[in-house]
Design a protein around this motif. Structure first.
Motif, short mmCIF file in Angstrom:
data_model
loop_
_atom_site.label_atom_id
_atom_site.label_comp_id
_atom_site.label_asym_id
_atom_site.label_seq_id
_atom_site.Cartn_x
_atom_site.Cartn_y
_atom_site.Cartn_z
N ARG A 74 -46.04 -35.93 88.73
CA ARG A 74 -46.22 -37.38 88.54
C ARG A 74 -45.11 -38.11 89.26
NH1 ARG A 74 -43.05 -40.10 84.93
NH2 ARG A 74 -41.73 -38.86 83.52
N MET A 75 -45.44 -39.30 89.74
CA MET A 75 -44.48 -40.10 90.47
C MET A 75 -43.68 -40.97 89.50
SD MET A 75 -45.14 -42.75 93.65
CE MET A 75 -46.17 -41.52 94.45
N LEU A 76 -42.38 -41.03 89.71
CA LEU A 76 -41.53 -41.87 88.87
C LEU A 76 -41.74 -43.35 89.22
CD1 LEU A 76 -38.12 -39.96 88.81
CD2 LEU A 76 -40.16 -39.61 87.41
N GLN A 107 -47.55 -44.59 102.93
CA GLN A 107 -47.52 -45.48 101.77
C GLN A 107 -48.87 -46.14 101.50
OE1 GLN A 107 -43.92 -47.81 102.99
NE2 GLN A 107 -43.26 -47.42 100.90
N ASN A 108 -49.68 -46.27 102.55
CA ASN A 108 -50.98 -46.93 102.42
C ASN A 108 -52.13 -45.94 102.33
OD1 ASN A 108 -49.77 -49.54 102.71
ND2 ASN A 108 -49.67 -49.21 104.93
N SER A 109 -51.82 -44.68 102.10
CA SER A 109 -52.86 -43.66 102.07
C SER A 109 -52.58 -42.65 100.96
CB SER A 109 -52.95 -42.94 103.42
OG SER A 109 -53.79 -41.80 103.35
N ASP A 110 -53.42 -42.65 99.94
CA ASP A 110 -53.27 -41.66 98.88
C ASP A 110 -53.47 -40.25 99.42
OD1 ASP A 110 -52.84 -43.67 97.03
OD2 ASP A 110 -54.93 -43.75 96.37
N PHE A 111 -54.38 -40.12 100.39
CA PHE A 111 -54.66 -38.79 100.97
C PHE A 111 -53.42 -38.24 101.66
CE2 PHE A 111 -55.84 -36.62 104.98
CZ PHE A 111 -56.29 -35.43 104.43
N LEU A 112 -52.78 -39.05 102.52
CA LEU A 112 -51.60 -38.58 103.23
C LEU A 112 -50.45 -38.30 102.27
CD1 LEU A 112 -51.52 -40.80 106.45
CD2 LEU A 112 -52.20 -38.41 106.25
N ARG A 113 -50.31 -39.15 101.25
CA ARG A 113 -49.22 -38.95 100.29
C ARG A 113 -49.40 -37.63 99.55
NH1 ARG A 113 -49.18 -43.63 98.31
NH2 ARG A 113 -50.72 -43.30 96.66
N GLU A 114 -50.60 -37.34 99.10
CA GLU A 114 -50.83 -36.09 98.39
C GLU A 114 -50.69 -34.89 99.33
OE1 GLU A 114 -54.26 -35.85 95.95
OE2 GLU A 114 -53.95 -37.80 95.00
N LEU A 115 -51.07 -35.06 100.59
CA LEU A 115 -50.92 -33.98 101.56
C LEU A 115 -49.44 -33.67 101.79
CD1 LEU A 115 -52.17 -32.02 103.63
CD2 LEU A 115 -52.08 -33.89 105.31
N VAL A 116 -48.63 -34.70 101.96
CA VAL A 116 -47.19 -34.51 102.16
C VAL A 116 -46.57 -33.84 100.95
CG1 VAL A 116 -44.98 -35.71 102.34
CG2 VAL A 116 -46.87 -36.33 103.85
N ILE A 117 -46.93 -34.27 99.75
CA ILE A 117 -46.37 -33.68 98.53
C ILE A 117 -46.75 -32.21 98.43
CG2 ILE A 117 -46.50 -33.71 96.01
CD1 ILE A 117 -46.72 -36.78 96.21
N THR A 118 -48.00 -31.89 98.76
CA THR A 118 -48.46 -30.49 98.72
C THR A 118 -47.69 -29.63 99.71
OG1 THR A 118 -50.68 -31.13 98.00
CG2 THR A 118 -50.43 -28.96 99.01
N ILE A 119 -47.55 -30.13 100.96
CA ILE A 119 -46.83 -29.36 101.97
C ILE A 119 -45.36 -29.23 101.61
CG2 ILE A 119 -46.12 -29.37 104.40
CD1 ILE A 119 -48.78 -30.68 105.07
#
Length: 289
Positions: free
Chosen positions: A162-164, A132-144
């Motif tokens: 896009r995020m709701l 939640q505190n990392s845009d990098f990790l969030r985008e990585l999780v979404i990609t995986i």
């Protein structure tokens, strides 16, 4: 090789893109479904993922929503800093894995009352809070998660999403069955006996190998081949307890002893072009008493 079966002298591109890949993916999906549909088995447990956030994307069949959820029952990934993770991804994209549970598709209605498809993807709760505190990790999780859904269900999802806002999930989040314990990874390549285990200055490269028991009677393997774009020229030979792979132009060679009895006659292999991996499914023979 005594008692071995030559799966393919030359795995052609046509075979990889056609029936062989389809049969292999069907076998993997069938094994996964059999495990998920057996909640009474000792190694399986049922969880109720908690909502996190929802993203919207689309496929050729229409709008798709992915509910990113979390549960403390799902194991966390390796505890790495973002710098360490970036370095690992640059050196070996297959070296870092985020354990996640990919739920079944469920039909829903969007805000306009139109039909759509939703999927629930759950990760570890502690890792989710870190994400939640990392845009990098969030985008990585979404990609995986997106790539995992594509592989599991044969989808082609739009990489744009896009995020709701103010809506942590779409529809309802279903119960999911996960392994009570992580699947038993047998060994990484360096710890298995190989016929050419001593390093050499010249000659074919020894690729990274991952082995795990997907079920008591099914052994799966992933062989990383980053220098290849397809399976043309690859050879694979499997015996009751041995796997030998050769690469085109002597780029790769692997000769490994596996301490299990493999049913070579029923083994299947296919090259995953996106991951640049040779994936092998090896049913196991019943151990004689």
């Amino acid at each position: 090789m005594s008692g071995s079966k030559l799966l393919a002298q030359e795995l052609s591109e046509a075979e990889v893109m056609g029936d062989e890949t389809a049969r292999f993916e069907k076998l993997l999906l069938q094994a996964s479904q059999e495990l998920q549909q057996a909640p009474t088995r000792a190694e399986s447990t049922q969880i109720q993922p908690q909502p996190g956030f929802c993203i919207k994307t689309n496929s050729s069949e229409g709008k798709v929503f992915i509910n990113i959820c979390h549960s403390p029952s799902i194991p966390p990934p390796a505890d790495l800093t973002e710098d360490e993770l970036l370095q690992m991804l640059e050196e070996d994209q297959a070296g870092f894995r985020i354990p996640m549970s990919l739920g079944e598709p469920h039909a829903e209605l969007d805000a306009k009352g139109q039909g759509c498809t939703a999927y629930d993807v759950a990760v570890n709760s502690d890792f989710y809070r870190r994400m939640q505190n990392s845009d990098f990790l969030r985008e990585l999780v979404i990609t995986i998660a997106r790539e995992g859904l594509e592989d599991k269900y044969g989808l082609q999802l739009n990489p744009e999403w896009r995020m709701l806002k103010n809506r942590p999930f779409l529809g309802s989040i279903s119960l999911q069955n996960i392994r009570s314990q992580p699947r038993p990874r047998i060994q990484e390549l360096g710890n298995l006996y190989t016929a050419d285990s001593l390093p050499t200055e010249k000659g074919p490269e020894k690729p990274h190998l991952s082995l795990w028991l997907e079920a008591p009677d099914l052994l799966l393997a992933e062989i990383d081949l980053p220098k290849l774009d397809g399976a043309l020229g690859l050879t694979l030979e499997i015996g009751e307890n041995r796997l030998v792979m050769g690469g085109p132009q002597q780029l790769y060679h692997l000769d490994v002893y596996i301490p299990l009895q493999i049913n070579s006659e029923e083994s299947k292999a296919a090259f995953h072009q996106k991951r640049k991996q040779l994936m092998v499914a090896m049913p196991l023979l019943a151990m004689s008493s």
